[in-house]
Design a protein around this motif. Structure first.
Motif, PDB file in Angstrom:
ATOM      1  N   SER A  12       0.850  -1.184   0.000  1.00 14.10           N
ATOM      2  CA  SER A  12       0.000   0.000   0.000  1.00 14.10           C
ATOM      3  C   SER A  12       0.885   1.233   0.000  1.00 14.10           C
ATOM      4  O   SER A  12       1.763   1.377   0.870  1.00 14.10           O
ATOM      5  CB  SER A  12      -0.903  -0.015   1.232  1.00 14.10           C
ATOM      6  OG  SER A  12      -1.849   1.026   1.171  1.00 14.10           O
ATOM      7  N   ILE A  13       0.682   2.126  -0.977  1.00 16.00           N
ATOM      8  CA  ILE A  13       1.518   3.314  -1.095  1.00 16.00           C
ATOM      9  C   ILE A  13       0.649   4.519  -1.429  1.00 16.00           C
ATOM     10  O   ILE A  13      -0.526   4.376  -1.788  1.00 16.00           O
ATOM     11  CB  ILE A  13       2.595   3.149  -2.189  1.00 16.00           C
ATOM     12  CG1 ILE A  13       1.937   2.880  -3.562  1.00 16.00           C
ATOM     13  CG2 ILE A  13       3.570   2.036  -1.838  1.00 16.00           C
ATOM     14  CD1 ILE A  13       2.914   2.870  -4.712  1.00 16.00           C
ATOM     15  N   GLN A  14       1.238   5.699  -1.339  1.00 19.37           N
ATOM     16  CA  GLN A  14       0.556   6.923  -1.711  1.00 19.37           C
ATOM     17  C   GLN A  14       0.786   7.216  -3.190  1.00 19.37           C
ATOM     18  O   GLN A  14       1.829   6.859  -3.764  1.00 19.37           O
ATOM     19  CB  GLN A  14       1.071   8.097  -0.887  1.00 19.37           C
ATOM     20  CG  GLN A  14       0.782   8.018   0.615  1.00 19.37           C
ATOM     21  CD  GLN A  14      -0.691   8.138   0.930  1.00 19.37           C
ATOM     22  OE1 GLN A  14      -1.258   7.352   1.684  1.00 19.37           O
ATOM     23  NE2 GLN A  14      -1.338   9.132   0.333  1.00 19.37           N
ATOM     24  N   GLU A  15      -0.175   7.885  -3.786  1.00 22.83           N
ATOM     25  CA  GLU A  15      -0.029   8.306  -5.169  1.00 22.83           C
ATOM     26  C   GLU A  15       1.253   9.114  -5.334  1.00 22.83           C
ATOM     27  O   GLU A  15       1.595   9.949  -4.482  1.00 22.83           O
ATOM     28  CB  GLU A  15      -1.240   9.167  -5.568  1.00 22.83           C
ATOM     29  CG  GLU A  15      -1.718   8.920  -6.970  1.00 22.83           C
ATOM     30  CD  GLU A  15      -3.072   9.560  -7.273  1.00 22.83           C
ATOM     31  OE1 GLU A  15      -3.558  10.352  -6.447  1.00 22.83           O
ATOM     32  OE2 GLU A  15      -3.631   9.254  -8.326  1.00 22.83           O
ATOM     33  N   SER A 107      -2.127  -1.392  -3.664  1.00 21.70           N
ATOM     34  CA  SER A 107      -3.132  -0.352  -3.444  1.00 21.70           C
ATOM     35  C   SER A 107      -2.431   0.991  -3.491  1.00 21.70           C
ATOM     36  O   SER A 107      -1.473   1.214  -2.738  1.00 21.70           O
ATOM     37  CB  SER A 107      -3.821  -0.514  -2.088  1.00 21.70           C
ATOM     38  OG  SER A 107      -4.521  -1.730  -2.023  1.00 21.70           O
ATOM     39  N   VAL A 108      -2.879   1.872  -4.376  1.00 19.14           N
ATOM     40  CA  VAL A 108      -2.323   3.213  -4.472  1.00 19.14           C
ATOM     41  C   VAL A 108      -3.376   4.175  -3.960  1.00 19.14           C
ATOM     42  O   VAL A 108      -4.465   4.305  -4.533  1.00 19.14           O
ATOM     43  CB  VAL A 108      -1.935   3.567  -5.921  1.00 19.14           C
ATOM     44  CG1 VAL A 108      -1.340   4.971  -5.976  1.00 19.14           C
ATOM     45  CG2 VAL A 108      -0.957   2.539  -6.472  1.00 19.14           C
ATOM     46  N   LEU A 109      -3.048   4.836  -2.866  1.00 17.53           N
ATOM     47  CA  LEU A 109      -4.011   5.696  -2.189  1.00 17.53           C
ATOM     48  C   LEU A 109      -3.908   7.120  -2.706  1.00 17.53           C
ATOM     49  O   LEU A 109      -2.793   7.640  -2.850  1.00 17.53           O
ATOM     50  CB  LEU A 109      -3.752   5.660  -0.682  1.00 17.53           C
ATOM     51  CG  LEU A 109      -3.724   4.258  -0.071  1.00 17.53           C
ATOM     52  CD1 LEU A 109      -3.326   4.319   1.394  1.00 17.53           C
ATOM     53  CD2 LEU A 109      -5.058   3.579  -0.244  1.00 17.53           C
ATOM     54  N   PRO A 110      -5.042   7.750  -3.009  1.00 23.26           N
ATOM     55  CA  PRO A 110      -4.997   9.123  -3.549  1.00 23.26           C
ATOM     56  C   PRO A 110      -4.592  10.138  -2.487  1.00 23.26           C
ATOM     57  O   PRO A 110      -4.632   9.875  -1.308  1.00 23.26           O
ATOM     58  CB  PRO A 110      -6.450   9.360  -4.001  1.00 23.26           C
ATOM     59  CG  PRO A 110      -7.266   8.398  -3.246  1.00 23.26           C
ATOM     60  CD  PRO A 110      -6.402   7.218  -2.910  1.00 23.26           C
TER      61      PRO A 110
END
Lengths: 110, 114
Positions: A12-15, A107-110
């Motif tokens: 899971s990472i940030q955009e 998962s790429v979190l906005p």
């Protein structure tokens, strides 16, 4: 035991960040392929790297292959929310059909 | 656009009731594959056709059969579905056999067994 296995199982990472996932395999291969699968959909081919290649690029994707370590990595640079998917490596043993690893869920979190 | 089409996208059947899933392709590829994918697992190859030559994976249960009446169509028949057969079934095609060939996948059919 599986021919190919991806690591990590989930990421899971940030955009905007880079995402790196790895694939290890057991027997010799002629090539290795990476595929993406969006939730509830079929797989889409991303890139193929041959056993005599060490690195390959396609857009924001960078794939490396180390045959001595029997491993490959997939790097997605400047990730976007649309990159959210499962990523599979296919490591067909020589002369045999595709064998997919269990995949990395990104998962790429906005 | 050339593509791989699977129908239906969702299929519900009852325990023991035969079911057929279909796949068609406009890519004119020689090879067609059927995969089974259970939740959060890797796709598992069931069998494939190279033209009319059928190739069964060693561990594919006898309950699963396939037909390829022509280049464009391929069917997966499950003779007596069990609860353990609930899964996503993926059809794929490629120009040739062997590991150098990219595989093109359909969107899959999700099978539910009641």
């Amino acid at each position: 035991s599986q021919q190919g296995e991806e690591d990590p199982q989930a990421l899971s990472i940030q955009e905007g960040e880079n995402a790196t996932m790895n694939c290890s395999y057991k027997t010799s291969i002629n090539n290795l392929q990476w595929y993406r699968q969006n939730s509830g959909r079929g797989l889409v081919h991303l890139i193929l790297i041959r056993s005599n290649e060490r690195e390959k690029h396609s857009g924001r994707l960078r794939v490396t292959l180390d045959t001595s370590k029997k491993s490959s990595s997939l790097l997605i640079t400047a990730s976007r929310a649309a990159d959210t998917a499962s990523y599979f490596c296919a490591t067909p043993p020589r002369g045999q059909n595709f064998v997919f690893g269990p995949g990395t869920r990104l998962s790429v979190l906005p | 656009d050339a593509m791989v089409i699977q129908n239906p996208r969702y299929q519900v059947t009852q325990f023991g009731k035969p079911v057929t899933l279909s796949c068609s392709q406009t890519l004119n590829h020689n090879v067609m594959y059927w995969y089974q994918q259970k939740s959060s697992q890797a796709p598992k190859l069931l069998f494939h056709y190279y033209d009319k030559d059928f190739n069964n994976e060693a561990d594919t249960p006898d309950n699963f059969q396939s037909r390829r009446p022509n280049t464009s169509f391929c069917f997966l028949d499950i003779r007596s579905p069990g609860l353990g057969d609930a899964a996503m079934y993926l059809c794929a095609t490629s120009t040739g056999q062997g590991s150098y060939n990219e595989q093109f996948f359909g969107p899959g059919t999700r099978l539910t067994v009641l």
